[in-house]
Design a protein around this motif. Sequence first.
Motif, PDB file in Angstrom:
ATOM      1  N   PRO A  53       0.824  -1.212   0.000  1.00 29.87           N
ATOM      2  CA  PRO A  53       0.000   0.000   0.000  1.00 29.87           C
ATOM      3  C   PRO A  53       0.863   1.269   0.000  1.00 29.87           C
ATOM      4  O   PRO A  53       1.958   1.276   0.557  1.00 29.87           O
ATOM      5  CB  PRO A  53      -0.787  -0.097   1.309  1.00 29.87           C
ATOM      6  CG  PRO A  53      -0.637  -1.492   1.795  1.00 29.87           C
ATOM      7  CD  PRO A  53       0.581  -2.071   1.164  1.00 29.87           C
ATOM      8  N   VAL A  54       0.343   2.320  -0.626  1.00 32.34           N
ATOM      9  CA  VAL A  54       1.034   3.607  -0.686  1.00 32.34           C
ATOM     10  C   VAL A  54       0.312   4.585   0.225  1.00 32.34           C
ATOM     11  O   VAL A  54      -0.916   4.609   0.258  1.00 32.34           O
ATOM     12  CB  VAL A  54       1.040   4.127  -2.143  1.00 32.34           C
ATOM     13  CG1 VAL A  54       1.522   5.579  -2.198  1.00 32.34           C
ATOM     14  CG2 VAL A  54       1.927   3.243  -3.012  1.00 32.34           C
ATOM     15  N   GLY A  55       1.056   5.376   1.003  1.00 32.93           N
ATOM     16  CA  GLY A  55       0.435   6.434   1.794  1.00 32.93           C
ATOM     17  C   GLY A  55       0.006   5.982   3.175  1.00 32.93           C
ATOM     18  O   GLY A  55       0.309   4.867   3.614  1.00 32.93           O
ATOM     19  N   PHE A  56      -0.697   6.901   3.848  1.00 34.34           N
ATOM     20  CA  PHE A  56      -1.010   6.717   5.270  1.00 34.34           C
ATOM     21  C   PHE A  56      -2.526   6.763   5.484  1.00 34.34           C
ATOM     22  O   PHE A  56      -3.119   7.827   5.393  1.00 34.34           O
ATOM     23  CB  PHE A  56      -0.348   7.839   6.088  1.00 34.34           C
ATOM     24  CG  PHE A  56       1.161   7.761   6.096  1.00 34.34           C
ATOM     25  CD1 PHE A  56       1.831   7.357   7.231  1.00 34.34           C
ATOM     26  CD2 PHE A  56       1.899   8.077   4.955  1.00 34.34           C
ATOM     27  CE1 PHE A  56       3.214   7.272   7.243  1.00 34.34           C
ATOM     28  CE2 PHE A  56       3.282   7.994   4.960  1.00 34.34           C
ATOM     29  CZ  PHE A  56       3.944   7.598   6.104  1.00 34.34           C
ATOM     30  N   PRO A  57      -3.159   5.609   5.773  1.00 36.17           N
ATOM     31  CA  PRO A  57      -4.619   5.623   5.969  1.00 36.17           C
ATOM     32  C   PRO A  57      -5.022   6.418   7.211  1.00 36.17           C
ATOM     33  O   PRO A  57      -4.198   6.611   8.112  1.00 36.17           O
ATOM     34  CB  PRO A  57      -4.968   4.145   6.123  1.00 36.17           C
ATOM     35  CG  PRO A  57      -3.708   3.439   6.422  1.00 36.17           C
ATOM     36  CD  PRO A  57      -2.576   4.269   5.914  1.00 36.17           C
ATOM     37  N   TRP A  58      -6.285   6.839   7.282  1.00 34.61           N
ATOM     38  CA  TRP A  58      -6.742   7.707   8.378  1.00 34.61           C
ATOM     39  C   TRP A  58      -6.591   7.051   9.734  1.00 34.61           C
ATOM     40  O   TRP A  58      -6.244   7.682  10.714  1.00 34.61           O
ATOM     41  CB  TRP A  58      -8.188   8.169   8.139  1.00 34.61           C
ATOM     42  CG  TRP A  58      -9.186   7.044   8.141  1.00 34.61           C
ATOM     43  CD1 TRP A  58      -9.591   6.336   7.052  1.00 34.61           C
ATOM     44  CD2 TRP A  58      -9.860   6.488   9.280  1.00 34.61           C
ATOM     45  NE1 TRP A  58     -10.469   5.356   7.432  1.00 34.61           N
ATOM     46  CE2 TRP A  58     -10.663   5.426   8.795  1.00 34.61           C
ATOM     47  CE3 TRP A  58      -9.879   6.753  10.640  1.00 34.61           C
ATOM     48  CZ2 TRP A  58     -11.461   4.658   9.636  1.00 34.61           C
ATOM     49  CZ3 TRP A  58     -10.673   5.986  11.472  1.00 34.61           C
ATOM     50  CH2 TRP A  58     -11.454   4.959  10.972  1.00 34.61           C
ATOM     51  N   TRP A  59      -6.849   5.720   9.802  1.00 33.95           N
ATOM     52  CA  TRP A  59      -6.751   5.052  11.114  1.00 33.95           C
ATOM     53  C   TRP A  59      -5.325   5.085  11.641  1.00 33.95           C
ATOM     54  O   TRP A  59      -5.091   5.241  12.834  1.00 33.95           O
ATOM     55  CB  TRP A  59      -7.287   3.619  11.059  1.00 33.95           C
ATOM     56  CG  TRP A  59      -6.703   2.734   9.985  1.00 33.95           C
ATOM     57  CD1 TRP A  59      -7.223   2.515   8.740  1.00 33.95           C
ATOM     58  CD2 TRP A  59      -5.478   1.979  10.041  1.00 33.95           C
ATOM     59  NE1 TRP A  59      -6.413   1.665   8.027  1.00 33.95           N
ATOM     60  CE2 TRP A  59      -5.339   1.314   8.808  1.00 33.95           C
ATOM     61  CE3 TRP A  59      -4.502   1.782  11.014  1.00 33.95           C
ATOM     62  CZ2 TRP A  59      -4.264   0.488   8.499  1.00 33.95           C
ATOM     63  CZ3 TRP A  59      -3.421   0.956  10.721  1.00 33.95           C
ATOM     64  CH2 TRP A  59      -3.301   0.323   9.471  1.00 33.95           C
ATOM     65  N   LEU A  60      -4.350   4.978  10.713  1.00 34.91           N
ATOM     66  CA  LEU A  60      -2.950   5.014  11.134  1.00 34.91           C
ATOM     67  C   LEU A  60      -2.616   6.407  11.705  1.00 34.91           C
ATOM     68  O   LEU A  60      -1.935   6.541  12.724  1.00 34.91           O
ATOM     69  CB  LEU A  60      -2.060   4.684   9.939  1.00 34.91           C
ATOM     70  CG  LEU A  60      -0.558   4.682  10.193  1.00 34.91           C
ATOM     71  CD1 LEU A  60      -0.175   3.656  11.241  1.00 34.91           C
ATOM     72  CD2 LEU A  60       0.200   4.386   8.910  1.00 34.91           C
ATOM     73  N   GLN A  61      -3.148   7.442  11.050  1.00 36.02           N
ATOM     74  CA  GLN A  61      -2.885   8.811  11.522  1.00 36.02           C
ATOM     75  C   GLN A  61      -3.460   9.013  12.925  1.00 36.02           C
ATOM     76  O   GLN A  61      -2.807   9.557  13.806  1.00 36.02           O
ATOM     77  CB  GLN A  61      -3.509   9.817  10.565  1.00 36.02           C
ATOM     78  CG  GLN A  61      -2.958   9.751   9.153  1.00 36.02           C
ATOM     79  CD  GLN A  61      -3.812  10.562   8.191  1.00 36.02           C
ATOM     80  OE1 GLN A  61      -4.247  11.654   8.509  1.00 36.02           O
ATOM     81  NE2 GLN A  61      -4.063  10.020   7.019  1.00 36.02           N
ATOM     82  N   TRP A  62      -4.696   8.554  13.109  1.00 34.71           N
ATOM     83  CA  TRP A  62      -5.331   8.701  14.430  1.00 34.71           C
ATOM     84  C   TRP A  62      -4.567   7.926  15.500  1.00 34.71           C
ATOM     85  O   TRP A  62      -4.313   8.419  16.597  1.00 34.71           O
ATOM     86  CB  TRP A  62      -6.777   8.199  14.373  1.00 34.71           C
ATOM     87  CG  TRP A  62      -7.718   9.289  13.999  1.00 34.71           C
ATOM     88  CD1 TRP A  62      -8.188   9.560  12.749  1.00 34.71           C
ATOM     89  CD2 TRP A  62      -8.278  10.275  14.871  1.00 34.71           C
ATOM     90  NE1 TRP A  62      -9.004  10.655  12.790  1.00 34.71           N
ATOM     91  CE2 TRP A  62      -9.092  11.114  14.074  1.00 34.71           C
ATOM     92  CE3 TRP A  62      -8.186  10.540  16.240  1.00 34.71           C
ATOM     93  CZ2 TRP A  62      -9.799  12.188  14.610  1.00 34.71           C
ATOM     94  CZ3 TRP A  62      -8.891  11.613  16.771  1.00 34.71           C
ATOM     95  CH2 TRP A  62      -9.686  12.427  15.955  1.00 34.71           C
ATOM     96  N   GLN A  63      -4.216   6.666  15.142  1.00 34.15           N
ATOM     97  CA  GLN A  63      -3.564   5.833  16.149  1.00 34.15           C
ATOM     98  C   GLN A  63      -2.186   6.353  16.513  1.00 34.15           C
ATOM     99  O   GLN A  63      -1.769   6.279  17.663  1.00 34.15           O
ATOM    100  CB  GLN A  63      -3.480   4.399  15.633  1.00 34.15           C
ATOM    101  CG  GLN A  63      -4.867   3.811  15.482  1.00 34.15           C
ATOM    102  CD  GLN A  63      -4.830   2.322  15.518  1.00 34.15           C
ATOM    103  OE1 GLN A  63      -4.260   1.713  14.619  1.00 34.15           O
ATOM    104  NE2 GLN A  63      -5.417   1.726  16.522  1.00 34.15           N
TER     105      GLN A  63
END
Length: 296
Positions: A53-63
């Motif tokens: 996968p490319v980039g940073f999903p929203w859940w990763l940012q929140w966590q």
Amino acid sequence: MTRRWTPLLWLIPIGLVVLVAAVLVAQWMRTLPDIQSFIVDYPGETEIPPGTPVGFPWWLQWQHALNAFFLLLIVRTGWQIGSGKRPPSFWTRRNDGVIRTKNPPKRHSIHVWFHLVLDALWVFNGVLYWVLLFVSGQWLRLVPMSWDVVPHALSAFIQYLSLDWPVHNGWIHYNGLQLLMYGFTVFVAAPLALFTGLRLSTIWPRALRWVPEKPTRTLHVWVMLYFIGFTILHVGLIFATGALRNLNHMYGGRDDESWIGLVVFAGSLVVMIVGWVIARPAVLTRLAALSGTIRR
Ligand code: HEM
Ligand code: HEM
């Protein structure tokens, strides 16, 4: 400041002197032809498998942001526990709620109570992160897939230390040094904090009491020092190697040089400061009283 922990403050000047010396050595090393060809052979990034996968999903940012928030208060409460000062109040769990035990509950200082509450939230956040990493395939970005990560990491390390950064794009993949540091933090340091912490807690089973307490406590403190050291280096490098772009990755989910990531990051800092200020003994004692009896 506590007498027991004062010697640890020596780590700051010692660390700075070692760092300056290491930068000079690294700059000298980069003038050597052998090192230059090593860096050409191993520029810093390993191959990533197709389909990563490319980039940073929203859940990763929140966590990631929640992790920083909890860790700040966990380190603060750990520090308060270790200070040896008399805590402002004590909490004893009422044995009539959801959790009931045969043995009567033990008394805990308010700092230990808050430490444990934060630990539970931190561990929940961490376990969810692990699950989502593997469910989403995002783990392919974090776990090195071949041994050449070692020379790549060494190369990236020399390049960082010589203050001439490796060119790379964390949006697509991390360099070898990031892989090793992030992997160690997520898969070694965090579980170590949990298991050493459990040994120090009252829920540790009687049958496993042979695990010695004193060295475990020392290890628990060293894990804290690791987290502090990692965070200083990590945030220092995030700012030194293209702050806006890096912050946009983790706090904006985008790969450009706008100011959005910085603004969101600043917002997260405000939340951390507010959390720090709100967590006063008076407030904590009132919260703790919901589930236990309080003694001063
Ligand atoms: C992950 C779950 C964790 C658990 C279950 C846990 C549990 C505990 C317990 C039971 C104590 C001893 C309290 C006492 O003396 O009565 C303690 C102390 C402490 N914890 Fe944790 N902890 C955890 C994570 C962490 C983390 C992540 C850090 C720092 C990054 C940390 C830093 C400390 C420090 C500095 C002390 C004081 C040690 C001393 O000097 O005596 N803990 N913890
Ligand atoms: C609060 C200040 C922090 C900032 C500004 C920050 C910033 C960032 C950024 C920008 C990235 C992505 C790097 C890239 O694109 O190359 C990242 C990744 C990461 N950070 Fe932080 N960080 C902070 C605190 C922390 C703390 C306290 C920890 C843990 C102790 C941590 C652990 C990690 C990990 C494990 C990753 C990789 C996550 C993944 O891809 O799954 N960070 N951070």
